[in-house]
Structures are given as structure tokens and as C-alpha cells.
Design a protein around this motif. Structure first.
Motif, mmCIF file in Angstrom:
data_model
loop_
_atom_site.group_PDB
_atom_site.id
_atom_site.type_symbol
_atom_site.label_atom_id
_atom_site.label_comp_id
_atom_site.label_asym_id
_atom_site.label_seq_id
_atom_site.Cartn_x
_atom_site.Cartn_y
_atom_site.Cartn_z
ATOM 1 N N PRO A 1 115.941 84.327 7.701
ATOM 2 C CA PRO A 1 114.544 83.889 7.610
ATOM 3 C C PRO A 1 113.654 85.045 7.145
ATOM 4 O O PRO A 1 113.958 86.206 7.406
ATOM 5 C CB PRO A 1 114.194 83.483 9.039
ATOM 6 C CG PRO A 1 115.147 84.225 9.896
ATOM 7 C CD PRO A 1 116.386 84.470 9.097
ATOM 8 N N SER A 2 112.580 84.716 6.457
ATOM 9 C CA SER A 2 111.736 85.765 5.896
ATOM 10 C C SER A 2 110.413 85.908 6.625
ATOM 11 O O SER A 2 109.623 86.774 6.321
ATOM 12 C CB SER A 2 111.448 85.458 4.434
ATOM 13 O OG SER A 2 110.616 84.323 4.345
ATOM 14 N N PHE A 3 110.134 85.024 7.578
ATOM 15 C CA PHE A 3 108.855 85.124 8.266
ATOM 16 C C PHE A 3 108.979 84.513 9.657
ATOM 17 O O PHE A 3 109.917 83.791 9.952
ATOM 18 C CB PHE A 3 107.753 84.393 7.494
ATOM 19 C CG PHE A 3 107.996 82.918 7.359
ATOM 20 C CD1 PHE A 3 108.802 82.437 6.345
ATOM 21 C CD2 PHE A 3 107.432 82.020 8.255
ATOM 22 C CE1 PHE A 3 109.040 81.076 6.227
ATOM 23 C CE2 PHE A 3 107.671 80.657 8.136
ATOM 24 C CZ PHE A 3 108.471 80.190 7.117
ATOM 25 N N GLY A 4 108.009 84.811 10.476
ATOM 26 C CA GLY A 4 107.967 84.228 11.809
ATOM 27 C C GLY A 4 108.712 85.119 12.786
ATOM 28 O O GLY A 4 109.687 85.769 12.437
ATOM 29 N N TYR A 5 108.192 85.168 13.999
ATOM 30 C CA TYR A 5 108.797 85.985 15.044
ATOM 31 C C TYR A 5 109.324 85.063 16.122
ATOM 32 O O TYR A 5 108.705 84.053 16.441
ATOM 33 C CB TYR A 5 107.744 86.934 15.615
ATOM 34 C CG TYR A 5 108.187 87.665 16.851
ATOM 35 C CD1 TYR A 5 109.126 88.687 16.753
ATOM 36 C CD2 TYR A 5 107.674 87.343 18.095
ATOM 37 C CE1 TYR A 5 109.534 89.369 17.877
ATOM 38 C CE2 TYR A 5 108.081 88.026 19.226
ATOM 39 C CZ TYR A 5 109.018 89.038 19.115
ATOM 40 O OH TYR A 5 109.424 89.716 20.230
ATOM 41 N N ARG A 6 110.516 85.389 16.618
ATOM 42 C CA ARG A 6 111.072 84.615 17.732
ATOM 43 C C ARG A 6 111.287 85.567 18.897
ATOM 44 O O ARG A 6 112.100 86.477 18.793
ATOM 45 C CB ARG A 6 112.404 83.991 17.329
ATOM 46 C CG ARG A 6 112.305 82.973 16.220
ATOM 47 C CD ARG A 6 111.786 81.645 16.758
ATOM 48 N NE ARG A 6 111.790 80.617 15.744
ATOM 49 C CZ ARG A 6 110.801 80.408 14.898
ATOM 50 N NH1 ARG A 6 109.735 81.175 14.914
ATOM 51 N NH2 ARG A 6 110.866 79.434 14.020
ATOM 52 N N ALA B 1 117.908 87.710 14.094
ATOM 53 C CA ALA B 1 117.900 87.163 12.736
ATOM 54 C C ALA B 1 116.539 87.355 12.084
ATOM 55 O O ALA B 1 116.440 87.678 10.903
ATOM 56 C CB ALA B 1 118.262 85.675 12.773
ATOM 57 N N HIS B 2 115.468 87.169 12.869
ATOM 58 C CA HIS B 2 114.130 87.315 12.317
ATOM 59 C C HIS B 2 113.732 88.773 12.128
ATOM 60 O O HIS B 2 112.768 89.068 11.445
ATOM 61 C CB HIS B 2 113.104 86.605 13.203
ATOM 62 C CG HIS B 2 113.087 85.130 12.998
ATOM 63 N ND1 HIS B 2 113.977 84.286 13.601
ATOM 64 C CD2 HIS B 2 112.299 84.348 12.222
ATOM 65 C CE1 HIS B 2 113.745 83.054 13.221
ATOM 66 N NE2 HIS B 2 112.731 83.059 12.386
ATOM 67 N N VAL C 1 104.022 91.741 5.814
ATOM 68 C CA VAL C 1 104.952 91.098 4.884
ATOM 69 C C VAL C 1 105.769 90.018 5.601
ATOM 70 O O VAL C 1 105.989 88.940 5.066
ATOM 71 C CB VAL C 1 105.884 92.145 4.236
ATOM 72 C CG1 VAL C 1 107.019 91.476 3.483
ATOM 73 C CG2 VAL C 1 105.092 93.051 3.306
ATOM 74 N N LEU D 1 105.098 88.525 8.612
ATOM 75 C CA LEU D 1 104.336 87.723 9.557
ATOM 76 C C LEU D 1 104.791 87.957 11.003
ATOM 77 O O LEU D 1 105.194 87.042 11.705
ATOM 78 C CB LEU D 1 104.432 86.224 9.220
ATOM 79 C CG LEU D 1 103.443 85.314 9.944
ATOM 80 C CD1 LEU D 1 102.029 85.627 9.541
ATOM 81 C CD2 LEU D 1 103.741 83.850 9.653
ATOM 82 N N LEU D 2 104.776 89.209 11.421
ATOM 83 C CA LEU D 2 105.137 89.539 12.797
ATOM 84 C C LEU D 2 103.854 89.808 13.591
ATOM 85 O O LEU D 2 102.979 90.534 13.125
ATOM 86 C CB LEU D 2 106.028 90.790 12.824
ATOM 87 C CG LEU D 2 107.373 90.651 12.130
ATOM 88 C CD1 LEU D 2 108.078 91.998 12.087
ATOM 89 C CD2 LEU D 2 108.247 89.638 12.828
ATOM 90 N N PRO D 3 103.750 89.207 14.779
ATOM 91 C CA PRO D 3 102.514 89.365 15.550
ATOM 92 C C PRO D 3 102.482 90.662 16.340
ATOM 93 O O PRO D 3 102.518 90.657 17.564
ATOM 94 C CB PRO D 3 102.528 88.152 16.474
ATOM 95 C CG PRO D 3 103.966 87.843 16.674
ATOM 96 C CD PRO D 3 104.684 88.274 15.423
#
Lengths: 317, 514
Positions: free
Chosen positions: A165-170, A182-183, A263, A265-267
Motif C-alpha cells: 500500500p502507498s498511503f494510510g496508516y494502520r 506493510a504500510h 508523501v 499520508l502518515l498521521p
């Protein structure tokens, strides 16, 4: 050792004071305040509302008074509240800090895990084909801007291959370690690359130098296997500059995190800092600067402590 | 165990973990796809700090606010006012508006939506201690009170027929009084309304997760069970997310990526006008731009078609009005004088312009700077010198809007769904975009048309008033609308229910999947 640590910790106080005061003045020097940021975003609000917001935020008071108020509250452990979000700054930072810590710590681990063995291999055979290819790659790695590398990785692994995945934080608690990792893989690689190159170069040149030293010849002469010579005698000495570089890189890592977080999208704290400055939300900016400066100072302190462990000759009294 | 073996195990373990992580990453998108309708949106929504409709500050918050709160009244696709949480509204006299509320509605926390809740909301906005961002809209309100369980009365100090419009925006978004009492300042982080979606999770700087409100009053809505909005800081990463195929919708695709969307098998490109517009405005009190002939020269010198082509890649719309062509209040016969450099030189010779350099403040966005450079070039072609200074919003506000520096500005106006609000803000006496503050340039003719438009009962009468106002603005060149934004939306082909509303914001409850 304890007195040394105590002295160092006390010495950080004036540094933090200076850093926060400078930031406070810089943010205040920016034209417009949080209310004009609100007005710009809303394309204008009632003048009366704007004025009472200024009073509510304490912006009607002189600059130095505001800084002293902030400082007084800080002494009581209160970082204040975000002007726009209304939440306590400490809470906001506690929400965001783990992401940045995960990102930067992961990048440090990755850069050491790759950089040390690769640098070792190159340093043991200076000017070999492997060493030359590596030097070329290192030059590219150090020159490549973080955002560009990140975009390239996203293009290859997310857009073309659909592997990662290229965006979003888990968060690891909510989604498990697998989804979290993975993120984080692409962000880690992006942030770690320039650091890895730095480590490789340090280890390589250190190794080449140390292997020519007399104590290495002595170790070999007394019949130690080459592996023991390298790992027990040579590597330890090589690692000291690596530790220094890693400790000093805390500041670079934090600033690199701003770009990487944007880049991917990590909070994290990096994006929070950008938001804080753009919206002139000074309690947020102050809080981040305080935490960032403390983290940098702490990293340098840890590096100093690590010297003592790596090199028994170094003593802190 | 020797050190070497330990090291090897560590490496193997790490590799295995990474492989597992990569697998879980790639399959994640399919998880739970069997029954749940989950729509993922790439949005460029930086700096959002607050989802309290009365306390937030950015127009970017609306997409989520509409979904969580609903409004008392709404605009439909053609810009007509329709019932929302208020079933009916009626002026019992020119100063008294009575709202009849929908029955049986509950907030997400289970508390009832009734007249007491609405009065609580109105008083919350009007309370000076609350510093509501929309308090200004309630300046002319004398009193609000509950008539009975489902009727609320609003008494104005003077007749203001357009007042109902404010109930379609933040002022008409109803928060749960119980949740406000319980959460205090945390409400903005965990908002509770009566809208079609419940805000399940919000990680600022990352994403918002909305889930269906099973008790929503409007049958058949929302169409989706879950909507995740990824809030990017900039267009670039959002477009990349689109290209990885991990999102279903993006609005505002940059012109350079439009060919990709058009060629894609998965997405449809939607190019429809919105009320958001790039506009050139002036400090009309400042010499030499206080001269109408200089302003006429400026307008005749600017080739808007070229700006649309070069800067927008033809993804945008031209209109003679501040509102787009086709909008109900814009007269179909309205025209703006064409690009005509010869005419511009003629006007210039009749003006008092004496070779001064005009200073233009512009927003620092890439496309606005490029459009401004083109304008600068066009002005130079007819002999008007101009320099452009890019400044971010807060700085523009301080220097251009408040202190009256610069002769003019090229920047975005996000637009409002009601014509009155647009015109008043930009050229109304005391409007928030009229410079220099607080009153700006006061044109009595503008005031008359505004009055006429706001007090007219019939839509045709309002149309007439705004047609007159538009002609006056064009004649006096009070501002120059350059290019209206397009939706420029990439919509996954399996997505249903998307409508390109002219107010430019998607209504999430309407989005579903085939």
C-alpha cells in the motif's frame, strides 16, 4: 556517570528555553495570526467574531507576555490547547508521536541493519568491484531527495506491482503488526536510504583504516581467526563514528519525517508541524518544537552514553 | 545458541514477517467486501482540526459535515431550496420565521431531535462566549424560541427574506446537545449529529471513517455502509493513490493527470462547472485602479480562453458572472466583453493610467501563479505594467484585505450556493471580501440590487435583480471572473449515485456501488 548525565540534563534546559523562544518569535514574525488564518480559510468571518477570537486566544496581549504565560503553564506541565482544534496540545502530540517514533526508529534500525554489514563487506575489500559499484550506488542514494525516492517506490511497488500500500496508516494495536508493517515498509525505505548510505560510507572507510592498524596485525599474529579479528577488534572501533552519525541524525530524521509523512499520508508529528505553522496554531508549534528538540538532545546524549559502552577507555566523570 | 545462529534466525524471522505483512497489505482491500458497501475517497483536505460545524473554519470540512450532521434546509441539484431536518418553513410576518421540524428523528447518541435541541443549537451559535464562526449570520436575530415540541420561531430585527439560506450551511447543521454537554471541547474531535453517517474514526492527518446511521430518517439512504476519506495534504499523493486503484473517487484531478483518468478502464472523468472561481479583484478605493477605464482596459487585455487552455488544460469553465453559466440566477443572455487588445489600448488612453506598476497579490498555488503570470503578460502587451506577489492566505488577509496594500488580487473564491451571499461578500458594503476592511468600496447601485434580490419573494424576481447586478458589475468592472473550476472528478465506473452539484461538494449519502 550519573553526575555526568545529571549535568548534561541540566544543560539542556537553557537550550530548550532558547529553542522555544526562537520558535515563538519566528511564528509571531510570520505575517497574520491564527485568526487571519481562520478568516482566510472561511473567506472572511464577522469582524466582531474575529476580534473576540483574538481576545480568547490571548493574541491581544504583548508578545513577551504571551511567551511568559506559555512558559508558566509549561512549568505546571500544561502545554496549552490547540487554538483551532481546542484539544490539549499534549493529547494531540501523544496521538501523533508514536507514528513518527515508529517511522524514525524503524528507519534507524533498517539503516544500521543494512548499512553495517554492507559497509563491512566493502571495507574489507577496498577497491574491489563490489566496493566500486557500492560507491556509485551510495552517491546516488545520498543525492536522491527523499520525496523523489518515495514517489519512485510508490510507482513501482504500489502502482505497478500492487505489492504494498502507498498511503494510510494502520496502528499495530488496531490492525495488527502485519498490516502496520506493510504500510510502513515504503516509508521506512524512503527515510532510511540516505542514512544507510551514510552508515555504509562510515563503516567502509573506518574498516579500511582500522584493518591497517597495528593492533589488527597483532591480533592476526596471535593466531585469531579473521572473523574474530574483524568482529571483536576492528568493528568495535569502527562503530564509534557510526554511533555519532546516528545520534546526530535525529534532527535530519525528524525533518525527513515531515516529507515522508506527507508523501505516504502518515498521521505523525511532521504533518502536524506543517499544519501548525500554516494555520499559525502556536501552542501546537511550540509543543512540537519542544518535543522535537528534546528528542534530538536525548538522541545525542544516548550516543554519548553508547561511546562508553563501545569503548571502555571512554569514561564520564 | 551461538551469536551467528541467533543472527541468522533474526534475519529469517524478519523476512518471514515482511512477507506476511506484504501479503496482508495486498489482500486488505478485499477484506469484508462480500456484503459491505465500502467506498474509499481520496480527498485533498489539509489542516482540518475540528468537525464541530459551529466552530470549525475550513470549507473543506463540509463534505464530512453534510454526512454527519444534515442541515435544516438544503439545496437540490438545481440550486432550489428543499426541506432537510426542517420539513417546512413559513414567514408568519416579514420578521418571523417558523420552522416545522421532522418528527421521529434521533441524534446518533439516541437523544431526540426536537425544538429544544434546535433552540439549543441556535443559542449556542448566538452566544458570544462560544465565539461561533457563524455568529455574524445571526446578528439580526432578536430571539429564538420553541413554539411547541416540533416548531421553532426565529424573530428578526428587520425583514431579511434570504435568512433561510443560512440554515442550509453551518448554522443549519444540528449538533446533539447531550453530546456537546458530555464531550465539551472534545466535541470537535468526536462529533455527534443526526445525519446519514456516524463518524466512527478520525485520525487527523490521515483519514475519516464514516459508517451508516441505521436510524437515518430518509428512506433508502445512505447507499453505502462505510466511507473512508483519505485526507491528503496535496494533489500529488492523492492522484498516486488513485492510480494504485485503492480508491474509488477523487475530486479536483490536476489537468496533467486527466488524460490518465480518461484512458482508464476503471474510472469516468466528470467535467462539470462548480461555483468555485479564480477571480481578479481590485482595491477600488486605490488609485489608479479606481478608474473604470483602466479596469476596462485590463479586462479587454486578458484572454481568458488562453488562461483556460494553458493553465487549466481546458478543464474549467468561463462565465460572465461570479456564478457559473447555467446557474439559476445567471441570465442566459448575459455576456462579458471579449478579449480585444486594440480596445484595451483605447480604454487605456482614456484612463488616468500614467505608466505606474500595478501591484497584484496572488495566492501561492501553482496554477494561480501561472495564471497570474499570463495576466501579467497580457497586461504588458497593451502597455500596463504589473508585478505579482504570491502570498499565503493569512498574509493576504493582513496586507491586502485589511491594510489595503496592493492594487488588486488574483485568487480563488470558493463560492456560496446562494447568489446574495456571493455578491455581498465580494462587493457588498461591509462584505468580508470587499477591500479595504471593514467597509470596503461601497457602490450604492450594488446595494440597491442586493436589497432587491434579497427581499424578492419569487425566484423570477430574484433572477431579474441579479441579472441587473451582473450587468452593473460588468459595466463597472468591479471584479473580473477568470475561470470557474471544474469538478474534474475521477469516478470509479462501479460507483453509483454521484451527482456533480454546482456547489462543488459530493453528497456522500448518495454514493453507492453497482
Amino acid at each position: 556517570m550519573t553526575t555526568y548525565l545529571g549535568r548534561r540534563l541540566v544543560a539542556t534546559l537553557p537550550v530548550l528555553l532558547l529553542v522555544t523562544l526562537t520558535t515563538f518569535l519566528l511564528v509571531s514574525l510570520l505575517p497574520g495570526d491564527v485568526v487571519s488564518a481562520i478568516q482566510a480559510a472561511t473567506e472572511g468571518i464577522d469582524v466582531e467574531v474575529a476580534e473576540s477570537l483574538r481576545v480568547q486566544f490571548g493574541l491581544d496581549r504583548p508578545l513577551l507576555v504571551r511567551y511568559l504565560q506559555w512558559l508558566t503553564r509549561l512549568a505546571a506541565g500544561d502545554l496549552g490547547r490547540s487554538l483551532l482544534g481546542h484539544q490539549p496540545v499534549l493529547g494531540v502530540i501523544v496521538d501523533r508521536f508514536p507514528v513518527t517514533l515508529l517511522l524514525t526508529a524503524g528507519a534507524v534500525v533498517l539503516s544500521l541493519a543494512i548499512g553495517i554489514p554492507v559497509g563491512l563487506a566493502a571495507g574489507l575489500r577496498p577497491n574491489s568491484a563490489f566496493d566500486r559499484v557500492l560507491s556509485a550506488l551510495a552517491a546516488v542514494g545520498v543525492a536522491a531527495p527523499g520525496f523523489w525516492l518515495g514517489i519512485l517506490l510508490v510507482f513501482l511497488f504500489a502502482q505497478r506491482l500492487h505489492w504494498l500500500p502507498s498511503f494510510g496508516y494502520r496502528g499495530p494495536v488496531e490492525f495488527g503488526l502485519g498490516a502496520m508493517a506493510a504500510h510502513m515498509i515504503l516509508p521506512w525505505i524512503t527515510l532510511a536510504t540516505p542514512r544507510t548510505v551514510e552508515v555504509v560510507r562510515q563503516v567502509r572507510s573506518g574498516m579500511a583504516e582500522v584493518m591497517a592498524q597495528e593492533y589488527v596485525r597483532t591480533a592476526r599474529a596471535k593466531g585469531l581467526p579473521e572473523r574474530a579479528v574483524v568482529s571483536r577488534h576492528a568493528l568495535r572501533n569502527v562503530l564509534i563514528p557510526v554511533v555519532t552519525v546516528t545520534g546526530l541524525s535525529a534532527g535530519h530524521l525528524l525533518s525527513g519525517a515531515v516529507i515522508v509523512e506527507t508523501v505516504f499520508l502518515l498521521p505523525g508529528m511532521g504533518t502536524l508541524a506543517v499544519e501548525g505553522v500554516l494555520t499559525r496554531d502556536f501552542p501546537i508549534v511550540q509543543g512540537i518544537v519542544l518535543v522535537g528538540a528534546s528528542a534530538t538532545i536525548l538522541a545525542n546524549l544516548l550516543a554519548d552514553v553508547a561511546y562508553g559502552i563501545l569503548d571502555p577507555r571512554i569514561r564520564y566523570d | 545458541m551461538t551469536r551467528r545462529r541467533m543472527g541468522r534466525r533474526l534475519v529469517h524471522g524478519l523476512l518471514a514477517a515482511l512477507a506476511a505483512a506484504a501479503l496482508s497489505g495486498s489482500t486488505e482491500a478485499d477484506a469484508g467486501a462480500a456484503t459491505e458497501v465500502h467506498i474509499r475517497i481520496a480527498a485533498v483536505e489539509p489542516n482540518i482540526q475540528n468537525y464541530d460545524p459551529h466552530k470549525g473554519f475550513s470549507g473543506l470540512e463540509h463534505r464530512v459535515l453534510y454526512a454527519v450532521f444534515d442541515q435544516l434546509v438544503r439545496f437540490d441539484a438545481r440550486g432550489t431550496m428543499v426541506p432537510g431536518l426542517a420539513e417546512r418553513w413559513e414567514w408568519t410576518d416579514p420578521r418571523t420565521l417558523v420552522l416545522t421540524l421532522r418528527r421521529g428523528v434521533r441524534f446518533h447518541d439516541g437523544t431526540p431531535f426536537d425544538a429544544d435541541a434546535v433552540v439549543f443549537n441556535f443559542r449556542r451559535i448566538m452566544d458570544p462566549r462560544q465565539n461561533s464562526i457563524v455568529r455574524g449570520e445571526w446578528r439580526d436575530v432578536e430571539a429564538v424560541e420553541a413554539v411547541d415540541e416540533f416548531r421553532v420561531k426565529i424573530v428578526l430585527r428587520q425583514p431579511q427574506p434570504a435568512f433561510i439560506v443560512v440554515l442550509s450551511d453551518r448554522s443549519g447543521m444540528m449538533v446533539s446537545p447531550a453530546a456537546v454537554a458530555r464531550l465539551g471541547d472534545e466535541f470537535g474531535r468526536r462529533p455527534v449529529g443526526a445525519g446519514p453517517f456516524i463518524l466512527r474514526q478520525w485520525i487527523p492527518g490521515s483519514h475519516v471513517t464514516l459508517v451508516r446511521n441505521p436510524a437515518y430518517w430518509e428512506t433508502g439512504y445512505p447507499k453505502a455502509d462505510r466511507i473512508t476519506i483519505y485526507q491528503f495534504r496535496a494533489e500529488e499523493p492523492a492522484v498516486r493513490a488513485l492510480k494504485t486503484g485503492a480508491v474509488d473517487f477523487m475530486q479536483g484531478v490536476p489537468a496533467k493527470d486527466v488524460p490518465w483518468v480518461r484512458a482508464s478502464r476503471d474510472f469516468t472523468f466528470v467535467d462539470a462547472p462548480t461555483i468555485s472561481v479564480l477571480v481578479m479583484s481590485f482595491n477600488l478605493t486605490k488609485t489608479p485602479v479606481d478608474d473604470v477605464n483602466l479596469r476596462r482596459a485590463i479586462r479587454a487585455a486578458i484572454d481568458r480562453r488562453a488562461i483556460l487552455r494553458v493553465v487549466y488544460g481546458n478543464i474549467g469553465h468561463l462565465s460572465p458572472s461570479i456564478l457559473p453559466r447555467g446557474f439559476w440566477s445567471v441570465s442566459p443572455t448575459l455576456v462579458s466583453p471579449p478579449y480585444d487588445p486594440a480596445r484595451a489600448r483605447q480604454y487605456l488612453s482614456q484612463s488616468k493610467y500614467a505608466g505606474e506598476t500595478l501591484s497584484l497579490v496572488v495566492s501561492p498555488d501553482d496554477y494561480i501563479v501561472r495564471a497570474s503570470q499570463l495576466v501579467q503578460q497580457f497586461l504588458g502587451d497593451v502597455g500596463i505594467k504589473a508585478e505579482i506577489t504570491p502570498l499565503p492566505g493569512p498574509e493576504q488577509l493582513a496586507r491586502f484585505f485589511t491594510r489595503g496594500e496592493f492594487h488588486g488580487r488574483i485568487g480563488a473564491w470558493s463560492g456560496r450556493p446562494d447568489p446574495h451571499v456571493n455578491y455581498f461578500a465580494i462587493i457588498g458594503c461591509g462584505g468580508s471580501f470587499n477591500v479595504p476592511r471593514p467597509r470596503g468600496y461601497c457602490d450604492p447601485r450594488v446595494g440597491e440590487y442586493l436589497e432587491q434580490g434579497a427581499s424578492a419573494a419569487e425566484r423570477s424576481q430574484r433572477q431579474q435583480a441579479y441579472a441587473g447586478l451582473d450587468r452593473h458589475i460588468i459595466d463597472q468592472v468591479l471584479y473580473i471572473p477568470l475561470v470557474h473550476d471544474s469538478w474534474a472528478a475521477a469516478v470509479r465506473k462501479t460507483l453509483t449515485g454521484f451527482q456533480p452539484y454546482v456547489f462543488g461538494k459530493p453528497i456522500y449519502k448518495e454514493l453507492g456501488r453497482q
